[in-house]
Design a protein around this motif. Structure first.
Motif, short mmCIF file in Angstrom:
data_model
loop_
_atom_site.label_atom_id
_atom_site.label_comp_id
_atom_site.label_asym_id
_atom_site.label_seq_id
_atom_site.Cartn_x
_atom_site.Cartn_y
_atom_site.Cartn_z
N HIS A 262 0.84 -1.21 0.00
CA HIS A 262 0.00 0.00 0.00
C HIS A 262 0.88 1.26 0.00
N HIS A 266 1.76 4.50 -2.82
CA HIS A 266 1.85 5.96 -2.63
C HIS A 266 3.23 6.45 -3.09
N GLU A 292 -4.73 7.82 -3.01
CA GLU A 292 -5.24 6.58 -2.42
C GLU A 292 -5.55 5.56 -3.53
N SER A 295 -2.27 3.57 -3.99
CA SER A 295 -1.95 2.61 -2.94
C SER A 295 -2.93 1.44 -2.96
ZN ZN Z 1 -3.02 5.27 1.86
#
Ligand code: ZN
Length: 497
Positions: A262, A266, A292, A295
């Motif tokens: 995740h 980013h 987001e 990720s």
């Molecule tokens: Zn995040």
């Protein structure tokens, strides 16, 4: 004549450098700072923040922006985007009176302490007086940028430029009417399976495997680090130094592995930006929702897929031969894709996750518009939990007190998680259309085609386009879409339906 952006770039670079320096101090605070050194660190951050405030509100900067606006750069150039972004950033700084900013930061600091105490005593009412004050201050803040009926839009705009609550009402409404039945169907169809929480996965092996994964994704350790913190996060100090963190639970190796994927999602966004954007306000994601989406695309669409584990499960077995000896690939996949209604947002799976957001959105929008009061929150929360997830939280700590967002004044932040999920599904469909054989690449452990595609379509632009403009460029439609996301969930979780 082409406008000369040299002065503007110099002024913005100073601001970017100060922000990066503060970020270094904050990163260190979360990772390596000795516990006895907190006071000095708070002083150092405060000193740099004063410099930042001075640079960001300097009248010289205002004059530079104003004079460039008389003969602005051509639309659709980086110069145009830079000037627009500089204006936006400058207005956000200068329009907020220093007294309001100071009151907000003092009240949120106090509310954070109240929140900790309220959690400890499982009693939301401890937080109510300060939370009410924060709502009032955020309304004052929003009123500087929008009329009364659009106060919540002004708060959204801090995280998701240009996003309206009217559009969210519609899009979230679609999810509200479609998700519950889908969750029922998925849970009913799911086979029972093992989990591995009774086994121990040594920390060093977890960390090594996670490093292997982010390396395969393309995380560049020449320009970044991976360290340990209580809560995983990503930060950057300019585009050539991007830091990610994770946490380790020896009984839950997936939590470390998936949080690394995740955060690396980013990080790749920042690492993939056009170097020309460095030290400008455009060296940022188009919005939190877009950030987001990166990720979550890596964590959910990629790292929970059968293709991904065809490549990486044998590798995982080498690190944990004993612990996973009796786990088949099928059971492994079932375990990492288990869908379960839960009280806690951050522990929930990608199918039920958005219900947690819908509930928070309903409440915070109504709070900001003065339709409900803070003291009513626990009751409202539990009512909505029952409505969306058929759950009554055991206590306030596992209910309305679980997130730190509201006590820290982050109203308008929650929707960006769901926007990220929606965008991730749209990008995943688009990537499959434009990258034939994508799943085969992933199954072979070759992740660079997807990364390079994302770099080309999303990362390199940074914040050059507003989120709506970027959606228009990518998908030919600026509006948020729920269909690709619902389709993705059905295809992944109900393949036989
Ligand atoms: Zn995040």
């Amino acid at each position: 004549m082409k406008p000369d952006l040299t002065t503007l770039k110099q002024q913005l670079a100073e601001i970017a450098d100060l922000k990066a320096a503060i970020a270094v101090l904050e990163w260190d605070q979360q990772t390596f700072l000795p516990s006895g050194s907190e006071k000095g660190r708070a002083r150092q951050i405060a000193a740099l923040s004063r410099h930042l405030h001075r640079a960001a509100t300097a009248s010289e900067l205002g004059k530079t922006i104003e004079s460039l606006e008389k003969y602005p750069p051509e639309p659709d150039t980086i110069g145009f985007a830079l000037l627009r972004s500089a204006r936006r950033q400058y207005d956000r700084w200068v329009r907020v009176p220093e007294t309001l900013a100071a009151e907000l930061s003092a009240t949120t600091a106090e509310a954070y302490t109240d929140w900790l105490r309220a959690r400890e005593q499982r009693n939301f009412q401890i937080l109510v007086p300060r939370l009410e004050k924060i709502v009032d201050l955020k309304r004052q803040y929003a009123a500087l940028f929008a009329p009364e009926e659009r106060l919540y839009d002004a708060l959204l705009d801090d995280y998701e430029p240009g996003q309206s609550a009217a559009e969210l009402d519609m899009v979230f409404g679609e999810l509200r009417s479609r998700l519950p039945a889908l969750i029922d169907a998925i849970i009913a169809a799911q086979k029972s399976g093992s989990d591995f929480s009774d086994r121990t996965f040594p920390a060093t092996a977890q960390m090594q495997f996670s490093r292997d994964l982010v390396t395969a994704m393309g995380f560049d350790f020449q320009h970044g680090r991976l360290d340990l913190t209580e809560h995983p996060f990503t930060t950057d100090f300019g585009l050539d130094d991007v830091r990610i963190t994770t946490h380790i639970d020896e009984h839950d190796f997936l939590s470390c592995v998936l949080s690394c994927v995740h955060e690396c999602g980013h990080a790749l966004y920042s690492l993939g930006m056009d170097p020309e954007l460095n030290r400008t306000p455009l060296a940022d994601g188009a919005s939190l929702g877009f950030h987001e989406s990166q990720s979550r695309l890596w964590e959910n669409q990629v790292a929970r897929s059968g293709a991904f584990w065809r490549a990486f499960l044998p590798h995982l077995h080498r690190y944990f031969p004993g612990q996973l000896a009796d786990v088949s690939a099928r059971d492994f996949l079932a375990a990492i894709n288990r869908v379960q209604r839960s009280e806690i947002r951050i522990e929930s799976d990608e199918v039920t996750y958005n219900c947690h957001i819908l509930l928070r959105y309903d409440i915070e929008r109504d709070l900001i518009h003065g339709r409900i009061h803070c003291s009513d929150l626990p009751e409202l929360w539990n009512e909505k939990m029952r409505e969306y997830l058929h759950i009554t939280p055991a206590n306030d700590t596992r209910g309305v007190l679980q997130d730190v967002h509201w006590p820290t004044g982050a109203f308008g932040y929650f929707p960006t998680y769901t926007i990220g999920n929606l965008l991730a599904a749209q990008l995943w469909e688009l990537a499959h259309r434009e990258l034939p054989g994508l799943d085969d690449f992933i199954a072979a452990g070759t992740l660079s085609p997807l990364r390079e595609w994302l770099r080309d379509r999303v990362h390199r632009h940074g914040a050059r386009y507003l989120p709506g403009e970027l959606r228009q460029r990518l998908f030919g439609d600026a509006r948020l879409q729920t269909e690709p996301f619902l389709r993705y969930l059905s295809e992944r979780y109900l393949p036989e339906a």
